[in-house]
Design an enzyme around this catalytic site. Structure first.
Site, PDB file in Angstrom:
ATOM      1  N   LYS A 127       0.823  -1.211   0.000  1.00 39.56           N
ATOM      2  CA  LYS A 127       0.000   0.000   0.000  1.00 39.56           C
ATOM      3  C   LYS A 127       0.866   1.276   0.000  1.00 39.56           C
ATOM      4  O   LYS A 127       2.079   1.216   0.247  1.00 39.56           O
ATOM      5  CB  LYS A 127      -0.930  -0.031   1.217  1.00 39.56           C
ATOM      6  CG  LYS A 127      -1.944  -1.196   1.172  1.00 39.56           C
ATOM      7  CD  LYS A 127      -2.946  -1.099   2.321  1.00 39.56           C
ATOM      8  CE  LYS A 127      -3.955  -2.245   2.269  1.00 39.56           C
ATOM      9  NZ  LYS A 127      -5.016  -2.094   3.302  1.00 39.56           N
ATOM     10  N   TYR A 185     -12.507  -2.513  -3.676  1.00 40.99           N
ATOM     11  CA  TYR A 185     -13.053  -2.640  -2.321  1.00 40.99           C
ATOM     12  C   TYR A 185     -14.579  -2.590  -2.293  1.00 40.99           C
ATOM     13  O   TYR A 185     -15.160  -2.265  -1.243  1.00 40.99           O
ATOM     14  CB  TYR A 185     -12.466  -1.547  -1.431  1.00 40.99           C
ATOM     15  CG  TYR A 185     -11.032  -1.829  -0.987  1.00 40.99           C
ATOM     16  CD1 TYR A 185     -10.724  -2.943  -0.214  1.00 40.99           C
ATOM     17  CD2 TYR A 185     -10.000  -0.957  -1.316  1.00 40.99           C
ATOM     18  CE1 TYR A 185      -9.427  -3.190   0.214  1.00 40.99           C
ATOM     19  CE2 TYR A 185      -8.693  -1.204  -0.886  1.00 40.99           C
ATOM     20  CZ  TYR A 185      -8.419  -2.323  -0.120  1.00 40.99           C
ATOM     21  OH  TYR A 185      -7.138  -2.573   0.312  1.00 40.99           O
ATOM     22  N   ASN A 188      -2.206   0.231   6.765  1.00 38.25           N
ATOM     23  CA  ASN A 188      -1.675  -1.025   7.305  1.00 38.25           C
ATOM     24  C   ASN A 188      -0.748  -1.784   6.364  1.00 38.25           C
ATOM     25  O   ASN A 188      -0.637  -3.002   6.436  1.00 38.25           O
ATOM     26  CB  ASN A 188      -2.822  -1.899   7.830  1.00 38.25           C
ATOM     27  CG  ASN A 188      -3.740  -2.386   6.738  1.00 38.25           C
ATOM     28  OD1 ASN A 188      -3.652  -1.943   5.603  1.00 38.25           O
ATOM     29  ND2 ASN A 188      -4.627  -3.313   7.075  1.00 38.25           N
ATOM     30  N   HIS A 246      -2.118  -5.523   1.647  1.00 36.78           N
ATOM     31  CA  HIS A 246      -3.392  -6.219   1.512  1.00 36.78           C
ATOM     32  C   HIS A 246      -3.107  -7.625   1.022  1.00 36.78           C
ATOM     33  O   HIS A 246      -2.180  -7.830   0.234  1.00 36.78           O
ATOM     34  CB  HIS A 246      -4.306  -5.521   0.477  1.00 36.78           C
ATOM     35  CG  HIS A 246      -5.467  -6.385   0.065  1.00 36.78           C
ATOM     36  ND1 HIS A 246      -6.624  -6.462   0.799  1.00 36.78           N
ATOM     37  CD2 HIS A 246      -5.615  -7.254  -0.968  1.00 36.78           C
ATOM     38  CE1 HIS A 246      -7.447  -7.330   0.221  1.00 36.78           C
ATOM     39  NE2 HIS A 246      -6.858  -7.818  -0.854  1.00 36.78           N
ATOM     40  N   GLU A 249      -9.618 -11.183  -7.286  1.00 32.30           N
ATOM     41  CA  GLU A 249      -8.705 -10.047  -7.135  1.00 32.30           C
ATOM     42  C   GLU A 249      -7.555 -10.098  -8.148  1.00 32.30           C
ATOM     43  O   GLU A 249      -7.148  -9.060  -8.667  1.00 32.30           O
ATOM     44  CB  GLU A 249      -8.163 -10.004  -5.704  1.00 32.30           C
ATOM     45  CG  GLU A 249      -9.259  -9.677  -4.691  1.00 32.30           C
ATOM     46  CD  GLU A 249      -8.761  -9.629  -3.246  1.00 32.30           C
ATOM     47  OE1 GLU A 249      -9.587  -9.385  -2.366  1.00 32.30           O
ATOM     48  OE2 GLU A 249      -7.546  -9.835  -3.011  1.00 32.30           O
TER      49      GLU A 249
HETATM   50  P1  CMP Z   1      -7.499  -4.622   3.603  1.00 33.93           P
HETATM   51  O1  CMP Z   1      -7.069  -6.027   3.821  1.00 33.93           O
HETATM   52  O2  CMP Z   1      -6.837  -3.914   2.467  1.00 33.93           O
HETATM   53  O3  CMP Z   1      -9.078  -4.597   3.365  1.00 33.93           O
HETATM   54  C1  CMP Z   1      -9.875  -3.487   3.703  1.00 33.93           C
HETATM   55  C2  CMP Z   1      -9.122  -2.442   4.463  1.00 33.93           C
HETATM   56  O4  CMP Z   1      -9.926  -1.509   5.165  1.00 33.93           O
HETATM   57  C3  CMP Z   1      -8.303  -3.098   5.542  1.00 33.93           C
HETATM   58  O5  CMP Z   1      -7.217  -3.784   4.933  1.00 33.93           O
HETATM   59  C4  CMP Z   1      -7.951  -1.916   6.438  1.00 33.93           C
HETATM   60  O6  CMP Z   1      -6.777  -1.249   6.029  1.00 33.93           O
HETATM   61  C5  CMP Z   1      -9.133  -0.955   6.221  1.00 33.93           C
HETATM   62  N1  CMP Z   1      -9.939  -0.809   7.434  1.00 33.93           N
HETATM   63  C6  CMP Z   1     -10.125   0.342   8.102  1.00 33.93           C
HETATM   64  N2  CMP Z   1     -10.927   0.155   9.172  1.00 33.93           N
HETATM   65  C7  CMP Z   1     -11.259  -1.146   9.183  1.00 33.93           C
HETATM   66  C8  CMP Z   1     -12.059  -1.966  10.035  1.00 33.93           C
HETATM   67  N3  CMP Z   1     -12.690  -1.484  11.091  1.00 33.93           N
HETATM   68  N4  CMP Z   1     -12.170  -3.283   9.722  1.00 33.93           N
HETATM   69  C9  CMP Z   1     -11.549  -3.809   8.643  1.00 33.93           C
HETATM   70  N5  CMP Z   1     -10.784  -3.085   7.792  1.00 33.93           N
HETATM   71  C10 CMP Z   1     -10.631  -1.769   8.065  1.00 33.93           C
END
Ligand code: CMP
Length: 142
Positions: free
Chosen positions: A10, A50, A113, A116, A127
């Site tokens: 990311k 998403y 974070n 992904h 995906e």
């Molecule tokens: P990702 O695996 O990319 O999929 C969705 C993303 O939403 C997740 O990683 C997080 O970075 C973001 N996100 C933010 N808040 C939340 C939450 N409460 N629960 C899950 N994903 C979240």
């Protein structure tokens, strides 16, 4: 079984200049990179990726973060690739991620974070084809 999974490094991790360190973790775990590209996601591309989170309160921030800078998208292949990759990443929230995982080491917050990864073989198929044409995924016979 040999599986494929979709991985995204990311914008936060690209900005931190840890692409190579993250690739090294994939390789050391036996995952092979069989497709890769750097791209700056458009709003449409991020929203489509998403789409399942469209109704979640964090959706707008998620799309805005994912379009804030370039990402690297790759397909990883190997034995049990989906779970192996999820173990390397650690929990979605870096505060809960086990020590030594990518998110524990490189991520700031649940919003930013670092990485992904597909959550199942079924999501992975969807995906991978969202980002790569069939002929962009390479067979690695050696
Ligand atoms: P990702 O695996 O990319 O999929 C969705 C993303 O939403 C997740 O990683 C997080 O970075 C973001 N996100 C933010 N808040 C939340 C939450 N409460 N629960 C899950 N994903 C979240």
């Amino acid at each position: 079984a040999i599986e494929r999974t979709l991985s995204i490094i990311k914008p936060d991790a690209v900005a931190k200049n840890v692409i190579g360190e993250i690739y090294t973790r994939f390789e050391k775990a036996g995952l092979k990179i069989v497709a890769a590209k750097m791209m700056h996601l458009s709003q449409e591309k991020a929203e489509g990726f998403y789409a399942e989170h469209k109704e979640r309160p964090f959706f707008k921030d998620l799309v805005s973060f994912m379009t804030s800078g370039p990402v690297i998208v790759q397909v990883l292949e190997g034995e049990n690739a989906v779970l192996t990759h999820r173990d390397l990443m650690g929990a979605t929230n870096p505060a809960e991620a086990a020590a030594g995982t990518i998110r524990a080491d490189f991520a700031q917050s649940i919003d930013e974070n670092a990485v992904h990864g597909s959550d199942s073989v079924e999501s992975a198929a969807r995906e991978v084809s969202y980002f790569f044409a069939d002929d962009e995924v390479c067979a690695r016979t050696r």
